[in-house]
Write a protein that holds these residues in place. Structure first.
Motif, PDB file in Angstrom:
ATOM      1  N   GLY A 126      26.025  32.117  44.509  1.00 54.34           N
ATOM      2  CA  GLY A 126      27.351  32.372  44.684  1.00 54.34           C
ATOM      3  C   GLY A 126      27.738  33.654  44.205  1.00 54.34           C
ATOM      4  O   GLY A 126      29.159  34.067  44.107  1.00 54.34           O
ATOM      5  N   ALA A 127      27.043  34.104  43.272  1.00 49.80           N
ATOM      6  CA  ALA A 127      27.429  35.316  42.370  1.00 49.80           C
ATOM      7  C   ALA A 127      27.731  36.474  43.098  1.00 49.80           C
ATOM      8  O   ALA A 127      28.456  37.346  42.870  1.00 49.80           O
ATOM      9  CB  ALA A 127      26.310  35.742  41.082  1.00 49.80           C
TER      10      ALA A 127
ATOM     11  N   ALA B 253      29.338  36.455  46.277  1.00 42.91           N
ATOM     12  CA  ALA B 253      30.531  36.187  46.593  1.00 42.91           C
ATOM     13  C   ALA B 253      31.621  36.612  45.346  1.00 42.91           C
ATOM     14  O   ALA B 253      32.562  37.030  46.013  1.00 42.91           O
ATOM     15  CB  ALA B 253      30.793  34.791  47.185  1.00 42.91           C
ATOM     16  N   MET B 254      31.166  36.230  44.392  1.00 42.98           N
ATOM     17  CA  MET B 254      32.225  36.455  43.248  1.00 42.98           C
ATOM     18  C   MET B 254      32.301  38.177  43.010  1.00 42.98           C
ATOM     19  O   MET B 254      33.379  38.636  42.479  1.00 42.98           O
ATOM     20  CB  MET B 254      31.689  36.121  41.827  1.00 42.98           C
ATOM     21  CG  MET B 254      31.642  34.380  41.951  1.00 42.98           C
ATOM     22  SD  MET B 254      33.025  33.468  42.029  1.00 42.98           S
ATOM     23  CE  MET B 254      33.571  33.932  40.334  1.00 42.98           C
TER      24      MET B 254
END
Lengths: 199, 318
Positions: free
Chosen positions: A96-97, A99-100
């Motif tokens: 999910g990095a 998306a961050m």
């Protein structure tokens, strides 16, 4: 060299959401979880003296300096020579990095449950592994000389797709004229989706 | 186009704060106990406790991340050293290597002492493993390269603590995260919590087996680290107050939250600072005040990361 880009004309977008429908069918996105590769935001702006509805289509900006790609630890997010940012699902661990890191909210999780549900929903599913999914500019269609599904279906011709390295491309003309501008250019992401703002 | 929406994220929430907290603290515990053992005291107990507890923290912290992966099998792409060569621009790739190697190093460094410790040799499962001839051979080899292992542990420990901040700094959309102070703040906090944890161990579990000068030194260092943390936090406040709406809204969110003000600033930094000051200047004696101050520092370390994750503001033009 090819350098794909998209211009979105907000003066002609009527908010019909046909782009969302075409994209979800073309790319089999998990719409049941409200996850879309492209999404049309419908906002009311202004006050009692002049309220307006504003439709803002959103998608991956296929940045030249994509923060989602530099944070990706496995190399699942990568860039093609034509400037399209793609995800290789088999390499993606889904941390999910990306998306961050994305300032355009363009990444979403396609989970194992979504894959199971997708098989029932779409019949035959292209994907097998869960991953952090995103718009691919319909790269599979580009390779066959076509356009992204959202561009082909747009009734108001609000989405214009082309090659920035072709001087006679309408996209090149709109970008060079300064009529079409990128979103949040100050972040240094160098996006390849440009917007013609409402008057 | 003007910004219409300001919002927080839901991808990395409290579970990620646990990863940052335990990963940073565990790595700093290992690095600190190695430095102490190599240059200050030959005590075996402290380095053993430091290495074992540090590894447990990092296993639990990494486990939090692992449990939240969409495709956990793909993690093998980043835990192999090839991952860093393939993606040298990704801090997660570097951090994964640091975390893997510091755990291996910590176990190898402590192994020569573990195979000699009668209490550990009597433990179920652990005891029989420590008595295996291959384990004793590895312990003997580790003893020969102790200095090298120590420095690998120290470098990867500092690397892991810095990485926890660099990771957040990689996200350009959020002013609270995307600035040079975050890695410094998280590194200072990681070492402050590590000092607090090692003080708890020294005061509660191995009080009579550790030289008091080590405890006194740790108390003084922790005092300096808490002071540095307070200075960085207040410079953060000043930085976020102007310059960008995202930063201003993060500041507004944090400084109007009683959890941040009372839970973190007051009871995570100021109260332990004052308590440690009284202990260092000798007006408070006994174990209770310093252990209480250390527990508050640990609580503060977690709160800092939890609030930081919650207060990152994204700005969208829709």
């Amino acid at each position: 060299m090819t350098h794909y880009a998209m211009v979105i004309d907000l003066t002609t977008c009527v908010g019909c959401n046909a782009c969302m429908a075409a994209c979800s069918l073309e790319n089999q996105t998990p719409v049941w979880a409200d996850h879309w590769r492209t999404y049309v935001h419908d906002r009311e702006v202004g006050d009692t003296t002049g309220v307006q509805r504003r439709f803002i289509p959103r998608l991956c900006n296929h940045c030249d300096n994509p923060p989602c790609m530099s944070v990706c630890p496995s190399g699942a997010t990568h860039k093609t020579p034509e400037g399209v940012v793609l995800v290789e699902p088999s390499l993606c661990m889904g941390c999910g990095a990306c998306a961050m890191a994305c300032p355009y909210d363009a990444r979403y999780p396609a989970t194992a449950k979504d894959i199971q549900k997708g098989k029932e929903y779409y019949g035959r599913l292209h994907r097998n592994s869960p991953s952090m999914d995103k718009c691919s500019f319909c790269y599979h269609r580009l390779q066959k000389g076509g356009e992204p599904a959202c561009v082909q279906t747009c009734v108001g011709y609000a989405r214009i797709f082309g090659d920035l390295d072709q001087p006679d491309s309408p996209v090149t003309a709109l970008v060079r004229s300064g009529k079409a501008r990128p979103l949040m250019a100050h972040l240094g992401t160098r996006p390849n989706v440009y917007y013609i703002p409402e008057k | 186009m003007e910004i219409l929406t300001y919002t927080t994220q839901q991808h990395w929430t409290t579970w990620f704060a646990v990863y940052l907290f335990l990963g940073g603290m565990g790595a700093a515990v290992v690095a600190t106990s190695f430095l102490t053992h190599m240059y200050l005291s030959e005590e075996k107990e402290l380095v053993m406790w430091g290495a074992i507890s540090g590894v447990i923290m990092m296993v639990v912290g990494s486990g939090m991340l692992f449990l939240h992966l969409l495709n956990p099998w793909a993690v093998f792409y980043i835990v192999s050293p090839y991952g860093v060569f393939h993606k040298p621009d990704s801090w997660i790739a570097w951090g994964s290597q640091f975390i893997v190697w510091i755990q291996i190093t910590a176990i190898l460094y402590a192994l020569p002492y573990m195979v000699e410790k009668p209490r550990l040799l009597n433990w179920p499962i652990v005891g029989p493993i420590l008595k295996l001839p291959i384990v004793i051979q590895i312990a003997n080899f580790a003893k020969r390269i102790h200095g090298f292992l120590g420095w690998v542990g120290i470098i990867t420990g500092i690397g892991t603590a810095v990485y926890t901040g660099l990771l957040l700094q990689s996200f350009p959309a959020v002013t609270l995260w995307h600035n040079p102070a975050v890695p410094i703040l998280f590194t200072v906090s990681a070492f402050s919590t590590a000092m607090a944890w090692l003080l708890i161990i020294m005061y509660i579990f191995i009080y009579h087996r550790v030289d008091h000068t080590i405890r006194a030194l740790y108390e003084r260092i922790d005092l300096g680290l808490i002071t540095a943390e307070l200075i960085i936090i207040f410079s953060f406040f000043n930085f976020t107050l102007s310059g960008s709406e995202s930063g201003y809204r993060s500041a507004d969110m944090l400084w109007n939250d009683n959890g941040w003000l009372i839970g973190f600033i007051l009871f995570g930094l100021i109260v332990p600072l004052l308590m440690e000051l009284k202990c260092v200047f000798g007006t408070w004696s006994g174990k209770v005040p310093i252990v209480t101050a250390s527990l508050l520092v640990l609580n503060g370390g977690f709160q800092l990361r939890a609030f930081f994750m919650a207060a990152g503001i994204y700005a969208y033009p829709w």
